[in-house]
Enzyme design. Sequence first.
Site, mmCIF file in Angstrom:
data_model
loop_
_atom_site.group_PDB
_atom_site.id
_atom_site.type_symbol
_atom_site.label_atom_id
_atom_site.label_comp_id
_atom_site.label_asym_id
_atom_site.label_seq_id
_atom_site.Cartn_x
_atom_site.Cartn_y
_atom_site.Cartn_z
ATOM 1 N N CYS A 1 0.853 -1.191 0.000
ATOM 2 C CA CYS A 1 0.000 0.000 0.000
ATOM 3 C C CYS A 1 0.890 1.242 0.000
ATOM 4 C CB CYS A 1 -0.867 0.033 1.262
ATOM 5 S SG CYS A 1 -1.865 -1.433 1.491
ATOM 6 N N ARG B 1 1.620 1.597 -5.886
ATOM 7 C CA ARG B 1 1.776 0.618 -4.797
ATOM 8 C C ARG B 1 0.471 -0.084 -4.461
ATOM 9 N NH1 ARG B 1 6.406 1.243 -2.013
ATOM 10 N NH2 ARG B 1 5.490 0.235 -0.207
ATOM 11 N N TRP C 1 -3.738 -1.829 -1.363
ATOM 12 C CA TRP C 1 -3.739 -3.089 -2.111
ATOM 13 C C TRP C 1 -4.184 -4.125 -1.092
ATOM 14 C CZ3 TRP C 1 -0.661 -7.717 -2.140
ATOM 15 C CH2 TRP C 1 -0.882 -8.526 -3.265
ATOM 16 N N ASN D 1 0.830 -0.074 6.104
ATOM 17 C CA ASN D 1 1.256 -0.883 4.955
ATOM 18 C C ASN D 1 1.911 -2.121 5.524
ATOM 19 O OD1 ASN D 1 2.133 -1.936 2.527
ATOM 20 N ND2 ASN D 1 4.025 -0.751 2.537
ATOM 21 N N GLY D 2 1.394 -3.300 5.173
ATOM 22 C CA GLY D 2 2.004 -4.551 5.640
ATOM 23 C C GLY D 2 0.930 -5.527 6.079
ATOM 24 N N GLU E 1 10.760 -14.169 -19.558
ATOM 25 C CA GLU E 1 10.520 -12.751 -19.261
ATOM 26 C C GLU E 1 9.547 -12.152 -20.277
ATOM 27 O OE1 GLU E 1 10.772 -10.925 -16.888
ATOM 28 O OE2 GLU E 1 10.613 -8.896 -17.696
ATOM 29 N N LYS F 1 6.018 -10.380 -19.182
ATOM 30 C CA LYS F 1 5.660 -9.015 -19.602
ATOM 31 C C LYS F 1 4.294 -8.994 -20.270
ATOM 32 C CE LYS F 1 7.726 -6.856 -17.692
ATOM 33 N NZ LYS F 1 8.474 -7.683 -16.819
ATOM 34 N N GLU G 1 1.210 -10.052 -17.831
ATOM 35 C CA GLU G 1 0.887 -9.211 -16.663
ATOM 36 C C GLU G 1 0.279 -7.865 -17.076
ATOM 37 O OE1 GLU G 1 3.987 -7.688 -14.111
ATOM 38 O OE2 GLU G 1 5.454 -7.799 -15.697
ATOM 39 N N HIS H 1 8.117 -32.051 -25.864
ATOM 40 C CA HIS H 1 7.711 -32.857 -24.695
ATOM 41 C C HIS H 1 6.384 -32.362 -24.114
ATOM 42 C CE1 HIS H 1 11.642 -34.752 -24.832
ATOM 43 N NE2 HIS H 1 12.135 -33.551 -25.021
ATOM 44 N N LYS I 1 3.305 -2.882 -7.463
ATOM 45 C CA LYS I 1 4.687 -2.744 -7.915
ATOM 46 C C LYS I 1 5.641 -3.588 -7.080
ATOM 47 C CE LYS I 1 8.177 -1.409 -10.227
ATOM 48 N NZ LYS I 1 8.384 -2.079 -11.517
#
Length: 610
Positions: free
Chosen positions: A2, A27, A77, A103-104, A483, A487, A490, A506, A605
């Site tokens: 947050c 955030r 968040w 935040n946490g 990667e 990208k 997301e 396979h 983030k």
Amino acid sequence: MCGIIGYIGNREAQPLLIEGLKKLEYRGYDSAGIGVIPTGKQHIAVQKTEGKIIDLISVLEKHPLASGCIGLSHTRWATHGVPNHRNAHPHFDCSKKFLIVHNGIIENYEALKAKLVAQKHVFRSDTDTEVIAHLIEDCYSGDLLEAVRKAVKLLRGAFALGVISSYQPDQIIAVRTGSPLIIGVGQHENFIASDVPAVLDSTNRVIYLEDGHMARLTRDRVEVFSFEGERVSPAVHKVAFNIEAVQKQGYAHFMLKEIHEQPDVIERMLKFRLKGMAVGLDGLTILPEHFKRVKHIYIVACGTAYHAGLVGRYWIEALTTIPVTVDMASEFRYRNPIIDKNTLVIAISQSGETADTLAAVKEARARGAKLISICNVVGSSLARESDGVLYTHAGPEIGVASTKAYVAQICMLYLLGLKLSQSFKKISTKQRQQYIKELKRVPGLYRDILHRKKVIHRIARKNSHFGCFLFLGRNINFPSALEGALKLKEISYIPAEGYPAGEMKHGPIALIDEYRAVICVAPQTSLYEKMISNIQEIRARKGKVIAIATEGDLSIKKHAHDVITVPPLEENLTPLLVALPLQLLAYYIAVHLGCNVDQPRNLAKSVTVE
Ligand code: AGP
């Protein structure tokens, strides 16, 4: 994760809090709120809402808070309690005399809440945070700092807190353990914030609050104490970047701006860390000759940083005789890794606040490992935990999708490998010179690719209708495939999977048909012919192939539907180069689909919760 900001001074608090909160929206953005103590009044005025900061601003336009010069605000968040009005921060105690933002995560909040309810406290939300407000109410006997200190001692978990009270409207109490919190030191005014950009409009002098420390801010003074009550004197740092660094500077999105910053980021890093053939890694507290005692290297990270670590493994094993294992931090911490004093752990994290990475390094330290971190945020929790820190200095990365931090991490790993190679003599001086020469070409090659981004934009638009993408790469470009897939998924929400091309037969080849796109990372390397065989296998099954290839490669045009080219570069350095077209491909597809590129749904983030 947050975003928190608090203000105390002589100016109107509300506009400062809202402007600062906007810089923290990356955030978390599922609900927001603000609280101010009106000047001369004995109450706290609060407004909050589900949704984004823009929604909070609409509420405030209809119901403005009374004028006041002290306040807190928060963008959320959600961890505990669904994103809605009642769970939005800030939160009151029963008496509404204490207000808190957090935040946490409070790991023992249920037991604490049960006790408080039994003592007849009335809760208004489902959050863990609200427990803290009621604890402070219980502990208060005239000294807000002391009440917060007593309450905090009852908490278990990670928390950054901001607390105000109408009993003592001349101060803000700040607390940090496990989640970031900085203090912005102004002229007759002070701030608390989750990250530096939130205060840069007003001051570039900051204190990075340490874990286990708390602070009392008045308009003219900042006092810092340990949780045990001992006064400490933290350094006041002058922040190197300015407010422009966190603005979009004319780009449509932070992500696009940060993609375009990559040439400068790498150029700056090489200028700062390469003096001729000498590699200067100031944060490398373990001397290269001591590396001979290192029997194993673990690289631990999450997400994109993990992919950078995978590239680093190929490189470090090519230049030294040390075996390297790369682990996702969330797995490493539970798999009982074999670690001793001859183990080196390299933790990679842009934010330096990722909970799983922090937990993994704590585990490694407890088992006797030496710890070096590759970090982008100065003074972050990971940086403080490490024996040595290699800062990437890529500047603030606001877009949730990591781009410049990724290439900076890879480049730092290349520099680390070159530094260590001097102690292992696996490559000749001539080869080292060649690698350094090739590395110095990268910023210019990035600029070449960016000049031709229209081609990538066109190919992205043409292929944005596919419902599923497979990314294939081999050897040091297998991580590039991972990667590229991350990208895309997301920011566009399109299912995308990265796979070693050699593994296609396979299983994944069953996916191939005319409805899927396959991105093949196929620059000129020793395994190029193998990649061409994979591309032919895909074409034989009507798969649509988009190839990332080396300029001048005419043969691949016969096999792929679309080709994005990159300039020729030393094979082992190609992950640094192919990252750019893969980022642009994902960006343009997501924009074409109308996605929120900088604030993709469900993401934040930095994931500061487990
Ligand atoms: C990358 O684009 C994602 N946002 C995510 O995977 C990120 O890399 C991961 O959460 C690790 O973050 P960190 O580098 O701050 O530790």
